[in-house]
Design an enzyme around this catalytic site. Structure first.
Site, PDB file in Angstrom:
ATOM      1  N   HIS A  29      -6.215  -5.063   1.553  1.00  0.00           N
ATOM      2  CA  HIS A  29      -6.315  -3.884   0.835  1.00  0.00           C
ATOM      3  C   HIS A  29      -4.866  -3.803   0.046  1.00  0.00           C
ATOM      4  CE1 HIS A  29      -6.740   0.293   0.034  1.00  0.00           C
ATOM      5  NE2 HIS A  29      -5.530   0.479   0.404  1.00  0.00           N
TER       6      HIS A  29
ATOM      7  N   HIS B  43      -7.691  -1.586  -7.264  1.00  0.00           N
ATOM      8  CA  HIS B  43      -8.284  -2.224  -5.929  1.00  0.00           C
ATOM      9  C   HIS B  43      -9.666  -2.351  -5.838  1.00  0.00           C
ATOM     10  CE1 HIS B  43      -9.716  -1.314  -1.874  1.00  0.00           C
ATOM     11  NE2 HIS B  43      -8.896  -2.581  -1.675  1.00  0.00           N
TER      12      HIS B  43
ATOM     13  N   ASP C 251       0.808  -1.232   0.123  1.00  0.00           N
ATOM     14  CA  ASP C 251       0.083  -0.067   0.053  1.00  0.00           C
ATOM     15  C   ASP C 251       0.911   1.257   0.116  1.00  0.00           C
ATOM     16  OD1 ASP C 251      -2.443   1.360  -0.004  1.00  0.00           O
ATOM     17  OD2 ASP C 251      -2.351   1.541   2.349  1.00  0.00           O
TER      18      ASP C 251
ATOM     19  N   HIS D 155      -4.929   2.230  -6.856  1.00  0.00           N
ATOM     20  CA  HIS D 155      -6.049   2.013  -6.112  1.00  0.00           C
ATOM     21  C   HIS D 155      -7.399   1.768  -6.836  1.00  0.00           C
ATOM     22  CE1 HIS D 155      -3.434   3.387  -2.738  1.00  0.00           C
ATOM     23  NE2 HIS D 155      -4.371   2.965  -2.141  1.00  0.00           N
TER      24      HIS D 155
END
Length: 361
Positions: A265, A251, A170, A248
């Site tokens: 995540h 994601h 991340d 992201h």
């Protein structure tokens, strides 16, 4: 006074060290004696006995958020927070996002105590909202960062190593996203954020494997601080432009496939970085392929996902790939912060290339 650019840079205070949560009760008492602790059920079972000595002088109740930061859970906890004077978030990213959201709705101060270094949620003035099925819905920008962030290495040492690895994935995205979306910015704070993102990337590439080999060692402490604090600072300095772009967006789109609930995540974001670099390569950026090859070696060392199968997704049908691509490319998503347009078909090609190792020409 006219309203100009508003920056929410950081928590008012950040306390880091071994066993620092022992002073949590004294710190919370600054805002009042009535505390709502927002956490998950397993977190409460595991950490309530450890925190009880620090909280024994306070009037404490626990609010269980239920596993996802959902609208329904937030409404329930807002009601439970009636009469509270301060919110304490304890847990991973979704618990901390919930604590911050409840605190903002109630107009209360919030203190974050992360139990893993899987995200920078303990720092960031943002809460991500999910459906009950685990699909990412939207982010809630918060008007302030937490009043206090407590990084207790003793608590974090008990977290599964997988969470540290996910946090590295991340945090790495900060550089690969911010450097693309903000390269032409002339705002000094954004320029500083991009440079901090570079420092963050270099530290993780240098120290990540050592941190994994030596939990509790100095490199491990550095990576903990990088995942939580330095990654948070990049978003604080640079704002939305330095938080999320294509990695992201991928994601977020992958969360529409419910089997990705088995992955974290940061694992999905790490995979999204590779897809973003594929898109950049397709757009003519020759350096993107070099960057991707460098990352692949690091991913293999750390155990980060390089294929959809690593996210428990196995081979997806073309229908599934198209659904993911259309979700990621929908109007208004972060993918459009790339400096070039991307169609769903191009994203499908990038996803297929990441699976097969070959770009479709």
């Amino acid at each position: 006074m006219q309203t100009g650019k508003v920056s929410t840079l950081a928590p008012q205070r950040v306390v880091r060290g071994w066993g620092v949560c022992r002073g949590l009760g004294e710190a919370l008492h600054i805002w009042g004696a009535r505390v709502l602790v927002v956490s998950g059920a397993r977190t409460q079972e595991r950490f309530a006995p450890l925190l009880q000595p620090a909280l024994q002088e306070l009037e404490t109740q626990w609010g269980i958020y239920g596993g996802d930061c959902t609208e329904a859970a937030q409404q329930r906890l807002v009601e439970q927070a009636q009469g509270a004077e301060v919110i304490l978030g304890v847990g991973g990213g979704k618990a901390l996002d919930m604590a911050k959201w409840v605190a903002q709705t109630r107009g209360l101060p919030v203190v974050t105590l992360p139990t893993s270094a899987a995200t920078c949620a303990a720092w960031a003035p943002l809460s991500n909202v999910y459906s009950a099925a685990g699909t990412w819905l939207y982010g809630v920008p918060l008007t302030k960062a937490p009043e206090l962030l407590v990084v207790d290495y003793h608590l974090l040492l008990s977290a599964p190593p997988r969470t540290l690895v996910a946090g590295v994935g991340d945090a790495l995205a900060k550089w690969y996203e911010a450097s693309v979306s903000s390269a032409q910015e002339d705002d000094p704070l954004v320029i500083a954020a991009v440079q901090q993102a570079r420092t963050l990337r270099d530290l993780l590439l240098l120290k990540g494997a050592q941190a994994l080999r030596e939990p509790g060692g100095r490199a491990w402490e550095q990576v903990i601080d990088a995942n939580i604090c330095l990654a948070g600072l990049v978003g604080g300095l640079g704002g939305d432009r330095c938080r999320t772009v294509a990695a992201h967006a991928v994601h977020n789109a992958l969360t529409t496939l419910h089997t990705t609930r088995h992955s974290l995540h940061g694992e999905k974001v790490a995979y999204g970085i590779l897809v973003q670099l594929r898109l950049e390569e397709m757009a003519g950026n020759r350096l993107a392929e070099i960057a991707r090859q460098q990352l692949l070696k690091f991913y293999w060392t750390m155990g980060l996902p390089t294929r959809l199968a690593d996210l428990d997704l196995g081979p997806l049908s073309l229908h599934d790939l198209r659904a993911v691509a259309e979700s990621a490319c929908a109007p208004g998503t972060d993918l459009h912060l790339l400096p070039f347009p991307v169609t769903p078909q191009q994203l499908i090609e990038a996803l297929v290339a990441e699976e097969t190792g070959t770009l479709i020409r």
